[in-house]
Scaffold this motif. Sequence first.
Motif, PDB file in Angstrom:
ATOM      1  N   GLN A  13     -12.788  -7.685  -4.162  1.00  0.00           N
ATOM      2  CA  GLN A  13     -13.182  -6.834  -3.192  1.00  0.00           C
ATOM      3  C   GLN A  13     -14.465  -6.506  -3.423  1.00  0.00           C
ATOM      4  O   GLN A  13     -15.544  -6.542  -2.707  1.00  0.00           O
ATOM      5  N   PRO A  31     -13.498  -2.058  11.067  1.00  0.00           N
ATOM      6  CA  PRO A  31     -12.063  -2.706  10.968  1.00  0.00           C
ATOM      7  C   PRO A  31     -11.967  -3.679  12.383  1.00  0.00           C
ATOM      8  O   PRO A  31     -11.237  -4.812  12.088  1.00  0.00           O
ATOM      9  N   LEU A  81      -9.164 -10.261   5.082  1.00  0.00           N
ATOM     10  CA  LEU A  81      -7.905  -9.509   4.631  1.00  0.00           C
ATOM     11  C   LEU A  81      -8.369  -8.397   3.606  1.00  0.00           C
ATOM     12  O   LEU A  81      -8.283  -7.223   3.882  1.00  0.00           O
ATOM     13  N   LEU A  82      -9.123  -8.849   2.678  1.00  0.00           N
ATOM     14  CA  LEU A  82      -9.408  -7.646   1.528  1.00  0.00           C
ATOM     15  C   LEU A  82     -10.617  -6.906   1.845  1.00  0.00           C
ATOM     16  O   LEU A  82     -10.684  -5.908   1.702  1.00  0.00           O
ATOM     17  N   GLN A  83     -11.523  -7.712   2.846  1.00  0.00           N
ATOM     18  CA  GLN A  83     -12.557  -6.764   3.365  1.00  0.00           C
ATOM     19  C   GLN A  83     -12.032  -5.802   4.290  1.00  0.00           C
ATOM     20  O   GLN A  83     -12.426  -4.469   4.064  1.00  0.00           O
ATOM     21  N   PHE A  84     -10.978  -6.321   5.076  1.00  0.00           N
ATOM     22  CA  PHE A  84     -10.121  -5.476   5.976  1.00  0.00           C
ATOM     23  C   PHE A  84      -9.660  -4.106   5.202  1.00  0.00           C
ATOM     24  O   PHE A  84      -9.868  -2.834   5.482  1.00  0.00           O
ATOM     25  N   CYS A  85      -8.833  -4.302   4.134  1.00  0.00           N
ATOM     26  CA  CYS A  85      -8.359  -3.280   3.518  1.00  0.00           C
ATOM     27  C   CYS A  85      -9.481  -2.380   2.587  1.00  0.00           C
ATOM     28  O   CYS A  85      -9.016  -1.429   2.731  1.00  0.00           O
ATOM     29  N   GLU A  86     -10.251  -3.187   2.202  1.00  0.00           N
ATOM     30  CA  GLU A  86     -11.380  -2.242   1.602  1.00  0.00           C
ATOM     31  C   GLU A  86     -12.007  -1.294   2.533  1.00  0.00           C
ATOM     32  O   GLU A  86     -12.131   0.069   2.049  1.00  0.00           O
ATOM     33  N   ILE A  90      -6.951   0.523   2.450  1.00  0.00           N
ATOM     34  CA  ILE A  90      -5.524   0.158   1.958  1.00  0.00           C
ATOM     35  C   ILE A  90      -5.219  -0.673   0.749  1.00  0.00           C
ATOM     36  O   ILE A  90      -6.101  -1.482   0.448  1.00  0.00           O
ATOM     37  N   ASP A  91      -4.528  -0.191  -0.101  1.00  0.00           N
ATOM     38  CA  ASP A  91      -4.348  -0.961  -1.376  1.00  0.00           C
ATOM     39  C   ASP A  91      -3.054  -2.177  -0.804  1.00  0.00           C
ATOM     40  O   ASP A  91      -2.001  -2.013  -0.562  1.00  0.00           O
ATOM     41  N   ALA A  92      -3.617  -3.296  -0.859  1.00  0.00           N
ATOM     42  CA  ALA A  92      -3.006  -4.449  -0.271  1.00  0.00           C
ATOM     43  C   ALA A  92      -1.859  -4.770  -1.032  1.00  0.00           C
ATOM     44  O   ALA A  92      -0.886  -5.019  -0.619  1.00  0.00           O
ATOM     45  N   ALA A  95       0.623  -2.043  -0.367  1.00  0.00           N
ATOM     46  CA  ALA A  95       1.288  -2.256   1.016  1.00  0.00           C
ATOM     47  C   ALA A  95       2.257  -3.203   1.108  1.00  0.00           C
ATOM     48  O   ALA A  95       3.434  -3.355   1.522  1.00  0.00           O
TER      49      ALA A  95
END
Length: 110
Positions: A13, A31, A81-86, A90-92, A95
């Motif tokens: 990330q 987002p 997905l990692l960028q979205f979570c960052e 969100i801790d992927a 989650a």
Amino acid sequence: MTRQDGLDVAGLQRRLAEFAAAREWEPYHTPKNLAVALSVEASELVEIFQWLTPEQSARVMEKEGSAHRVRDEVADVLAYLLQFCEVLGIDALAALSDKIDRNEIRFPAK
């Protein structure tokens, strides 16, 4: 979680954030935009398998050309997905763990 080769989610990330910052892409990494990009990349992964039989799809990694395409699309999906979570904090991994816990209750083994 860190693998033996030193790769970990937080480190990846960080690399993605640095890559975007160096190109001044942060304003575009909302987002909504990241969710859309994730969907597009997931669709590109699906496209590889679109007209394959189940047997052909099971052997997709046997040919370097198709294996390379699959790895690239998996990387793109994971990157977005990692960028979205960052962006959303969100801790992927947490989650996913929480979702597995809920699914174990929702779908008990026989």
